[in-house]
Structures are given as structure tokens and as C-alpha cells.
Design an enzyme around this catalytic site. Sequence first.
Site, PDB file in Angstrom:
ATOM      1  N   GLY A  98      -7.277   3.025  11.410  1.00  0.00           N
ATOM      2  CA  GLY A  98      -7.930   1.771  11.035  1.00  0.00           C
ATOM      3  C   GLY A  98      -7.981   1.499   9.543  1.00  0.00           C
TER       4      GLY A  98
ATOM      5  CB  CYS B 142      -8.230  -2.798  10.584  1.00  0.00           C
ATOM      6  SG  CYS B 142      -6.972  -2.626  11.848  1.00  0.00           S
TER       7      CYS B 142
ATOM      8  CB  THR C 133      -5.714   7.710   8.010  1.00  0.00           C
ATOM      9  OG1 THR C 133      -4.648   8.098   8.895  1.00  0.00           O
ATOM     10  CG2 THR C 133      -5.891   8.770   6.926  1.00  0.00           C
TER      11      THR C 133
ATOM     12  CE  LYS D 127      -1.776  -1.657   3.662  1.00  0.00           C
ATOM     13  NZ  LYS D 127      -2.537  -1.906   4.916  1.00  0.00           N
TER      14      LYS D 127
END
Length: 277
Positions: free
Chosen positions: A210, A213, A208, A177
Site C-alpha cells: 500500500g 496508495c 510495504t 518513485k
Amino acid sequence: MNHTIPLALSIAGTDPTGGAGIQADLKTFQEREVYGMSVITSVVAQNTIGVQDVHHIPLDFIESQLKSVLSDLPPHSVKTGMIATPEMMEMIAAYLRNQSIPYVLDPVMVAKSGHALMDPASQDIVREALVPLATIVTPNIPEAEILVDFQIQDLYDAQRAAKVLVEELGAEAAVVKGGHLKGEAVDILYVNNRFYTFPSIRTNTKHTHGTGCTFSAVLAAELAKQKSIVEAVSIAKKFITDAIRYTLNIGNGNGPTNHWGYRLKNIPTVKGENHHV
């Protein structure tokens, strides 16, 4: 019993303010129309400002939770988030080896502050025991740097890292990412000897909490519905882009993403571009 409803299991820690961990995963599963289940590894006192305290669940009780779920409601996919100790990792890995279902590994190794959440011994267990079992592993840039042991400064480096995670460390697929890089937020997927590039707009927000998850939970939900890895990543990228873009503006620190952000406004679908290695 055969279950026709897709079932997804999250193995992770908690967040009492609901932005990350098990709570975020269950919200995400619900939004993706998958029945969500959970095995809790650690109970965490945290909020948008930071982590105040952590209680790790005893190993035998984590195993009891796993046995309860797997004996009654066997999932169609599983994801792991916070796994705090090598002993937890090794026990969970032993169960995952016996499951022929998609496994999404979110390697929660670095805090938002940049501080490492694992000692070197724990990092080695992630690399050696969990990554080879993963259908897809989803590190951000700092986590990928730990796993592949080199710096990632641009998209070329991110491609190298994704390829190492698959071809050298043994994951079926890897998505690195790109939120920590400059410019567009570009995620790099490597699977079946191809790179796929998923760019998105960058939203100027501190909210931002979490994101990792939630992104990995979407992947687990879509894989439970038998979507391909490429389809699942495309859906997850769109979902998390909307979750960040349509911020809730809550909390005194880095607030949570908006798990129903995708419902607020239609924006262009994120398209993956691919090419042969």
C-alpha cells in the site's frame, strides 16, 4: 454550499485488510486532517499474501457514486488508484475534465510481484486519457517504464521519464518513485521545468503493502489544503518514509505500512534539492 473543511475524494478499489486501496486512502486522509470520501471501482479480495478475487463494480453504479459525491460534497482534490477497465477510465476521465481541482493519478499498473495488472489497451488509455488530466502522476519504476516505453536503471533515467510524462504526455507534474532502484530511495519530481530530488533512508523490511496508495493519498490531501506540488511531495515523502520505517509487523506476507508511523518519532525532514533543467 461552500465547505471550509478540505475534502478529498479517492476513486479506487478496496482492500479488506486495510493496507491499500480505498481503506488506506481514507486512513491517510484522516491522518492529514482532510475529510475523506470514496468512489469504489472494484471490490478486491486481497490480503498481505496476494489477491484472491476481484469483482468490478458495474459502470453505471460507479457513475452513480460519482454523481452522489459531486452533487453534494464537491471535493477540493481527487486521486485515482485502481481503475480496471478502459470503459471505467474513459467515464472517469469525462468527469475529471469538468473538475477544476487538483487530480493525483496513481497509475496502478504493476503488482508487487512484477506482474502487469493491465493489458496494452488499458495502458494506452491511462497514457492518453488520464495522464494529460493529472496535476501530478506518481508511477513507481515499473509503471513509469510502461508509460514512457524505455527502461529506467538509474536516477538519470528517472529524470528522463519524469520529463517525458510532463512534456510529452501532458501531466502538469510527475514524481517517479525510486524504491525499485538500488541505494537510497530517491524520488524524482519534475514540475515547472525543474527537477526536485527527494532522498530518504531505505528500511530493510518486506512490509510495504500500500505504499503507492498512501503516498498519493498524502499528495491529494495536501493539494486539497492548497499546498504547492513541491510542498505536497515533500510531506508525502516524509510520511511514507515513516510509515515504512515504523512497521507494524502484521500479516503473513508483505504487510501494510503504518499510517501513524510519523507520530512515533521525529526524524529529519526530507528536503528537496532542485535545479533548472
